[in-house]
Design a protein around this motif. Structure first.
Motif, PDB file in Angstrom:
ATOM      1  N   ASP A   1       0.816  -1.217   0.000  1.00 59.14           N
ATOM      2  CA  ASP A   1       0.000   0.000   0.000  1.00 59.14           C
ATOM      3  C   ASP A   1       0.850   1.268   0.000  1.00 59.14           C
ATOM      4  O   ASP A   1       0.520   2.256  -0.654  1.00 59.14           O
ATOM      5  CB  ASP A   1      -0.930   0.018   1.221  1.00 59.14           C
ATOM      6  N   GLU A   2       1.944   1.237   0.742  1.00 57.01           N
ATOM      7  CA  GLU A   2       2.800   2.412   0.840  1.00 57.01           C
ATOM      8  C   GLU A   2       3.402   2.767  -0.511  1.00 57.01           C
ATOM      9  O   GLU A   2       3.436   3.937  -0.919  1.00 57.01           O
ATOM     10  CB  GLU A   2       3.910   2.147   1.862  1.00 57.01           C
TER      11      GLU A   2
ATOM     12  N   ALA B   1       0.673   4.030  -2.920  1.00 59.87           N
ATOM     13  CA  ALA B   1       0.323   5.428  -2.649  1.00 59.87           C
ATOM     14  C   ALA B   1       1.336   6.376  -3.294  1.00 59.87           C
ATOM     15  O   ALA B   1       0.973   7.442  -3.795  1.00 59.87           O
ATOM     16  CB  ALA B   1       0.249   5.667  -1.145  1.00 59.87           C
TER      17      ALA B   1
ATOM     18  N   LYS C   1      -7.484   2.676  -2.811  1.00 59.02           N
ATOM     19  CA  LYS C   1      -8.165   3.968  -2.668  1.00 59.02           C
ATOM     20  C   LYS C   1      -7.265   5.112  -3.129  1.00 59.02           C
ATOM     21  O   LYS C   1      -7.738   6.060  -3.767  1.00 59.02           O
ATOM     22  CB  LYS C   1      -8.589   4.164  -1.215  1.00 59.02           C
ATOM     23  N   ALA C   2      -5.978   5.026  -2.803  1.00 57.44           N
ATOM     24  CA  ALA C   2      -5.041   6.062  -3.245  1.00 57.44           C
ATOM     25  C   ALA C   2      -4.945   6.087  -4.773  1.00 57.44           C
ATOM     26  O   ALA C   2      -4.936   7.152  -5.395  1.00 57.44           O
ATOM     27  CB  ALA C   2      -3.666   5.815  -2.636  1.00 57.44           C
TER      28      ALA C   2
ATOM     29  N   SER D   1      -3.568  -3.672  -0.932  1.00 61.09           N
ATOM     30  CA  SER D   1      -4.888  -3.907  -0.350  1.00 61.09           C
ATOM     31  C   SER D   1      -5.775  -2.683  -0.568  1.00 61.09           C
ATOM     32  O   SER D   1      -5.479  -1.824  -1.402  1.00 61.09           O
ATOM     33  CB  SER D   1      -4.763  -4.254   1.134  1.00 61.09           C
ATOM     34  N   ASP D   2      -6.862  -2.557   0.192  1.00 59.97           N
ATOM     35  CA  ASP D   2      -7.841  -1.501  -0.038  1.00 59.97           C
ATOM     36  C   ASP D   2      -7.262  -0.097   0.123  1.00 59.97           C
ATOM     37  O   ASP D   2      -7.626   0.821  -0.606  1.00 59.97           O
ATOM     38  CB  ASP D   2      -9.029  -1.672   0.911  1.00 59.97           C
ATOM     39  N   ALA D   3      -6.353   0.078   1.082  1.00 61.29           N
ATOM     40  CA  ALA D   3      -5.774   1.405   1.301  1.00 61.29           C
ATOM     41  C   ALA D   3      -5.020   1.887   0.066  1.00 61.29           C
ATOM     42  O   ALA D   3      -5.157   3.040  -0.365  1.00 61.29           O
ATOM     43  CB  ALA D   3      -4.842   1.377   2.512  1.00 61.29           C
ATOM     44  N   GLY D   4      -4.227   1.006  -0.523  1.00 59.91           N
ATOM     45  CA  GLY D   4      -3.497   1.362  -1.735  1.00 59.91           C
ATOM     46  C   GLY D   4      -4.433   1.570  -2.909  1.00 59.91           C
ATOM     47  O   GLY D   4      -4.226   2.469  -3.731  1.00 59.91           O
TER      48      GLY D   4
ATOM     49  N   GLY E   1     -12.045  -1.932  -1.909  1.00 63.81           N
ATOM     50  CA  GLY E   1     -10.970  -1.530  -2.800  1.00 63.81           C
ATOM     51  C   GLY E   1     -11.338  -1.728  -4.253  1.00 63.81           C
ATOM     52  O   GLY E   1     -11.075  -0.864  -5.108  1.00 63.81           O
TER      53      GLY E   1
END
Length: 277
Positions: A199-200, A203, A231-232, A226-229, A257
């Motif tokens: 994810d990092e 992003a 969304k970015a 995952s979902d965080a990445g 995601g």
């Protein structure tokens, strides 16, 4: 090898053949180089494929010498994939790239060049004025090599296609590449698939997409995003008007995601999402 010798002999008297592929034929290094030695004198080929020909570091060095000779000649495409040239072979080729003024495509996938070899090629890219297509797939150079290549992307003004698939690149390497993409004005096709940017790293690439005005194809499949990445990336896609294709398959996207990415793609006319997640 007997067949390669016959081909080499035939080349001596041939003035018209411009493309030769003898890859995947169980040649020894000496047999493959016999062709290179004839072509070094002939200097007619624009495309030469020597994939899986048993060429090691010393053979790569001899091919690099040929590249010096053909620097003002006609060879534009060279494929040396899966030959085990290692870091030393990569350094020799990099040295030749610095002076060669015609080669536009180089494929050295699967050659175990590592961070040292990748750094050497990256240094050569900084001064390259003609190479537009570079394939470094499966060379195990990790974040160190990725950072070196990112440094080259900041100043290189001609490379349009770069394959960095399966090189153990993590979030730190992806961050460096992202920063480079924010200022690079020519790279249109980037393959970062099957690394470990997570994810990092996703992003960081997403942030670069916001201001990038040239990237057309981006492959981030198999990166444990995952979902965080997701969304970015989705948010960046809404602000990017040039990307035509993005691949996020084989990641770790959940329902949320997947939904935000699909929404962003549907919102952007002309953008293709490679299926499935």
């Amino acid at each position: 090898d007997e067949g390669a010798a016959a081909i080499a002999e035939a080349l001596r008297g041939n003035e018209v053949l411009t493309s030769l592929d003898v890859g995947d034929n169980s040649l020894t290094e000496e047999a493959a180089l016999s062709i290179v030695r004839v072509e070094r004198q002939r200097n007619k080929l624009t495309s030469l494929f020597l994939g899986s020909c048993g060429i090691g570091p010393n053979g790569a060095a001899e091919i690099a010498e040929y590249m010096y000779v053909s620097g003002s000649g006609v060879l534009t495409t060279l494929n040396l994939r899966y030959n085990g040239i290692g870091a030393e072979g990569a350094k020799a080729l990099a040295s030749a790239l610095r002076v060669n003024g015609v080669l536009t495509s180089l494929d050295v996938r699967g050659n175990k060049i590592g961070p040292t070899g990748a750094t050497a090629i990256a240094d050569a890219l900084k001064g390259s004025a003609v190479l537009t297509d570079l394939n470094l797939f499966d060379n195990s150079f990790g974040d160190e090599g990725a950072k070196a290549l990112a440094s080259a992307l900041r100043v290189n003004a001609v490379l349009t296609k770069l394959n960095l698939c399966n090189n153990g690149i993590g979030p730190e390497g992806a961050k460096a590449i992202g920063k480079a993409l924010a200022v690079n004005g020519v790279l249109t096709d980037l393959n970062l698939s099957y690394n470990q940017i997570r994810d990092e790293g996703a992003a960081a690439i997403a942030e670069a997409l916001r201001g990038n005005e040239v990237m057309k194809t981006l492959d981030l499949s198999g990166n444990r995003i995952s979902d965080a990445g997701a969304k970015a990336i989705a948010e960046a896609l809404r602000g990017n008007g040039v990307l035509k294709s993005i691949d996020l398959r084989s990641n770790r996207l959940g329902d949320e995601g997947e939904r935000v990415v699909r929404d962003a793609v549907s919102w952007r006319e002309g953008l293709k999402l490679r299926e499935w997640f």
